[in-house]
Design a protein around this motif. Structure first.
Motif, PDB file in Angstrom:
ATOM      1  N   THR A   1       0.837  -1.205   0.000  1.00 57.91           N
ATOM      2  CA  THR A   1       0.000   0.000   0.000  1.00 57.91           C
ATOM      3  C   THR A   1       0.869   1.251   0.000  1.00 57.91           C
ATOM      4  O   THR A   1       0.615   2.210  -0.733  1.00 57.91           O
ATOM      5  CB  THR A   1      -0.938   0.003   1.208  1.00 57.91           C
ATOM      6  OG1 THR A   1      -1.821  -1.124   1.126  1.00 57.91           O
ATOM      7  CG2 THR A   1      -1.757   1.282   1.265  1.00 57.91           C
TER       8      THR A   1
ATOM      9  N   ARG B   1       2.488   1.688  -3.471  1.00 58.65           N
ATOM     10  CA  ARG B   1       1.552   2.218  -4.461  1.00 58.65           C
ATOM     11  C   ARG B   1       1.408   3.731  -4.314  1.00 58.65           C
ATOM     12  O   ARG B   1       1.270   4.460  -5.300  1.00 58.65           O
ATOM     13  CB  ARG B   1       0.192   1.531  -4.329  1.00 58.65           C
ATOM     14  CG  ARG B   1       0.217   0.063  -4.724  1.00 58.65           C
ATOM     15  CD  ARG B   1      -1.179  -0.546  -4.701  1.00 58.65           C
ATOM     16  NE  ARG B   1      -1.101  -1.991  -4.899  1.00 58.65           N
ATOM     17  CZ  ARG B   1      -1.325  -2.898  -3.952  1.00 58.65           C
ATOM     18  NH1 ARG B   1      -1.648  -2.515  -2.730  1.00 58.65           N
ATOM     19  NH2 ARG B   1      -1.221  -4.182  -4.219  1.00 58.65           N
ATOM     20  N   GLN B   2       1.430   4.203  -3.081  1.00 57.19           N
ATOM     21  CA  GLN B   2       1.382   5.641  -2.832  1.00 57.19           C
ATOM     22  C   GLN B   2       2.625   6.321  -3.407  1.00 57.19           C
ATOM     23  O   GLN B   2       2.525   7.330  -4.122  1.00 57.19           O
ATOM     24  CB  GLN B   2       1.305   5.889  -1.318  1.00 57.19           C
ATOM     25  CG  GLN B   2       1.473   7.339  -0.900  1.00 57.19           C
ATOM     26  CD  GLN B   2       1.672   7.475   0.607  1.00 57.19           C
ATOM     27  OE1 GLN B   2       1.378   6.574   1.383  1.00 57.19           O
ATOM     28  NE2 GLN B   2       2.193   8.617   1.029  1.00 57.19           N
TER      29      GLN B   2
END
Length: 203
Positions: A162, A165-166
């Motif tokens: 996560t 992806r940021q």
């Protein structure tokens, strides 16, 4: 603007000293406090900032703060690392005892240094990336052609993905100064990092 870098300790964790207008800031003093202080020189040290609490990034903290009384910053998500019993080489069992101020997502001004703290957990619960202008100090979250391990105490693979992806949505021209090994750029990692390729379809 000046960035000094020196790999320290058994695992060659990169310690960074930022300098501007006669002031200095330390990021991740892993080992050998005297070497870290030599990098600072006669600059006016403003603070010590940690990208995360793993031992190879923090063990010179007390030595530095004994000589220079400045604030210390770390994300509280890694507080448990300071107390966890782990099997490690004996040289890595002495973590710092100095009190720290909590890091959180957002702007952080330390003297002349205008920073932005990005919360990027995964390698550890309290992992952050420190941004200074177009420079990113990524700790063990992102490396050249690699990413941080998650098979360690308080690591989480899904959470790291996560965070990655940021990061993949950020300005590709940002310069990456990782916690180990060579510098890189976001655009280079988007093009070549094998751990980011499978994540592209999710962005």
């Amino acid at each position: 603007m000046e960035i000094l870098k020196q790999p320290l300790g058994l695992y060659k964790a990169n310690c960074y000293v930022l300098k501007e207008a006669g002031q200095a800031l330390i990021i991740d003093p892993g080992f050998h406090a005297h070497k870290v202080l030599e990098m600072v020189g006669d600059a006016d040290l403003q603070a010590v900032v940690l990208t995360h609490g793993h031992c190879d990034h923090v063990c010179a903290v007390d030595g530095v703060l004994k000589e220079r009384s400045v604030p210390l910053y770390m994300h509280p998500g890694d507080d448990e690392l300071l107390h966890a019993k782990r099997r490690m080489p004996s040289a890595y069992k002495g973590l710092f005892q100095s009190p720290y101020l909590p890091l959180k997502e957002g702007t952080l001004k330390l003297g002349v240094f205008d920073l932005y703290v990005h919360e990027t957990p995964g390698h550890s619960k309290g992992s952050v990336i420190i941004q200074w202008g177009n420079h990113l100090f990524t700790g063990d979250t992102l490396f050249k052609n690699s990413v941080g391990a998650t098979n360690n105490y308080n690591g989480d693979d899904a959470v790291l993905k996560t965070s990655l992806r940021q990061i993949m949505t950020w300005d590709p021209d940002l310069i990456v100064h990782p916690g180990h090994a060579e510098d890189t750029m976001i655009k280079e990692e988007l093009a070549h990092n094998p751990f980011l390729q499978p994540l592209k379809e999710f962005n």
